[in-house]
Design a protein around this motif. Structure first.
Motif, PDB file in Angstrom:
ATOM      1  N   VAL A  63       8.676  12.895  60.041  1.00 26.36           N
ATOM      2  CA  VAL A  63       9.757  12.820  59.118  1.00 26.36           C
ATOM      3  C   VAL A  63       9.643  11.431  58.449  1.00 26.36           C
ATOM      4  O   VAL A  63       9.845  10.436  58.903  1.00 26.36           O
ATOM      5  N   ASN A  64       9.638  11.359  57.187  1.00 26.94           N
ATOM      6  CA  ASN A  64       9.474  10.038  56.310  1.00 26.94           C
ATOM      7  C   ASN A  64      10.955   9.688  55.865  1.00 26.94           C
ATOM      8  O   ASN A  64      11.259  10.708  54.781  1.00 26.94           O
ATOM      9  N   PRO A  65      11.786   9.099  56.183  1.00 27.04           N
ATOM     10  CA  PRO A  65      13.122   8.859  55.546  1.00 27.04           C
ATOM     11  C   PRO A  65      12.940   8.553  54.034  1.00 27.04           C
ATOM     12  O   PRO A  65      14.082   8.497  53.452  1.00 27.04           O
ATOM     13  N   GLY A  66      11.927   7.847  53.662  1.00 23.35           N
ATOM     14  CA  GLY A  66      11.502   7.350  52.272  1.00 23.35           C
ATOM     15  C   GLY A  66      12.359   6.197  51.906  1.00 23.35           C
ATOM     16  O   GLY A  66      12.842   5.411  52.758  1.00 23.35           O
ATOM     17  N   PRO A  67      13.008   6.467  50.576  1.00 19.69           N
ATOM     18  CA  PRO A  67      12.677   7.575  49.854  1.00 19.69           C
ATOM     19  C   PRO A  67      11.562   7.683  49.182  1.00 19.69           C
ATOM     20  O   PRO A  67      10.780   6.440  48.875  1.00 19.69           O
ATOM     21  N   PRO A  68      11.106   8.699  48.698  1.00 16.11           N
ATOM     22  CA  PRO A  68      11.734  10.059  48.874  1.00 16.11           C
ATOM     23  C   PRO A  68      11.779  10.527  50.333  1.00 16.11           C
ATOM     24  O   PRO A  68      10.531  10.171  51.040  1.00 16.11           O
ATOM     25  N   LEU A  69      12.628  11.253  50.795  1.00 17.96           N
ATOM     26  CA  LEU A  69      12.677  11.835  51.907  1.00 17.96           C
ATOM     27  C   LEU A  69      11.499  12.970  52.100  1.00 17.96           C
ATOM     28  O   LEU A  69      11.400  13.723  51.038  1.00 17.96           O
ATOM     29  N   SER A  70      10.471  13.014  53.021  1.00 16.37           N
ATOM     30  CA  SER A  70       9.677  14.133  53.253  1.00 16.37           C
ATOM     31  C   SER A  70       9.265  14.402  54.394  1.00 16.37           C
ATOM     32  O   SER A  70       9.589  13.460  55.390  1.00 16.37           O
ATOM     33  N   ILE A  71       8.704  15.722  54.809  1.00 21.80           N
ATOM     34  CA  ILE A  71       8.541  15.959  56.268  1.00 21.80           C
ATOM     35  C   ILE A  71       7.168  16.577  56.232  1.00 21.80           C
ATOM     36  O   ILE A  71       6.737  17.264  55.202  1.00 21.80           O
ATOM     37  N   GLN A  72       6.265  16.677  57.126  1.00 24.82           N
ATOM     38  CA  GLN A  72       4.974  17.207  57.383  1.00 24.82           C
ATOM     39  C   GLN A  72       5.183  18.284  58.465  1.00 24.82           C
ATOM     40  O   GLN A  72       5.961  17.958  59.575  1.00 24.82           O
TER      41      GLN A  72
END
Length: 242
Positions: A63-72
């Motif tokens: 989970v990449n809190p970002g911004p932007p928030l993204s998940i793999q």
């Protein structure tokens, strides 16, 4: 083993790929023959899948809190292989699904990215393997929707119509709050209580398996499900197929 000059020996080799489509490999035979060491023998055949009753696995990698928030998210089926990956629900997000070969047993990594960081987002995948086993990828819904919902809501069940089970998703905008979700028949009789508890802020899902409060299967037909959370009351309709 050893062979005398001019002698022969037959060796049986079993080549049994466990995934579909044509496969190839090679058999390497080491010997003390200086002219052919090692001896390479080509193998080929069609894969025969092993019995597969399990749906593909859906695992959040990061989970990449970002911004932007993204998940793999990694989706994989190690038995019959993947057949399809579909986005069945998306809100305030973009999704990148890489192309893959039907029948692959390798992991397919999907990236979901939130668009407006100040609002909640929703992404739900449905994936199916070659053997016909399918599953919804719920971890994506839970993780990408980490922010509190802006308001109480009750979504349309999925799938609908359904048999034998369906999933109902809902949001609690403030809490702790007493929440109930109940199933009713066409004449208003209570069939099943799915939720009746105090809940914190968040996005949730609950499954109905087509049974009543006694655990018995109900008849096919139209049913209603109602969510009550304080002054928030909403009712939706669904169809159970038999």
């Amino acid at each position: 083993f050893s062979l005398a000059p001019g002698a022969t020996r037959t060796i049986e080799v079993s080549f049994s790929p466990t995934s579909l489509w044509a496969k190839s490999a090679s058999l390497s035979i080491a010997s003390d023959d200086p002219d052919e060491n090692p001896l390479e023998v080509a193998l080929s055949g069609n894969g025969t899948p092993v019995p597969d009753s399990d749906p593909p696995a859906c695992t959040i990698l990061r989970v990449n809190p970002g911004p932007p928030l993204s998940i793999q998210v990694a989706i994989q089926d190690t038995l019959s292989g993947l057949a399809r990956i579909d986005v069945v629900l998306i809100n305030n997000a973009t999704v990148n699904i890489p192309t893959f070969i039907v029948g692959t047993t390798d992991s397919v990594v999907i990236t979901a990215t939130k668009i407006d960081q100040s609002k909640s987002a929703t992404v739900v995948f449905e994936t199916e393997d070659v053997a016909g086993n399918s599953i919804e990828c719920d971890p994506v819904y839970t993780t990408l929707s980490a922010l509190a919902p802006e308001q109480f809501h009750l979504e349309q069940n999925y799938p609908n119509p359904f048999n034998p089970s369906t999933t109902i998703r809902f949001g609690v905008a403030s809490g702790p709050r007493k929440v109930s979700i109940k199933i009713y028949d066409l004449v208003g009789r209570e069939v099943k209580t799915l939720i009746n508890e105090t809940m914190e802020v968040g996005l949730y899902s609950v499954e109905w398996d087509g049974s009543n409060n006694s655990g018995a299967a109900v008849a096919g037909g139209v049913y209603f499900y109602r969510m009550v959370a304080g002054n928030f009351v909403i009712t939706r309709k669904m169809l159970l197929m038999k």
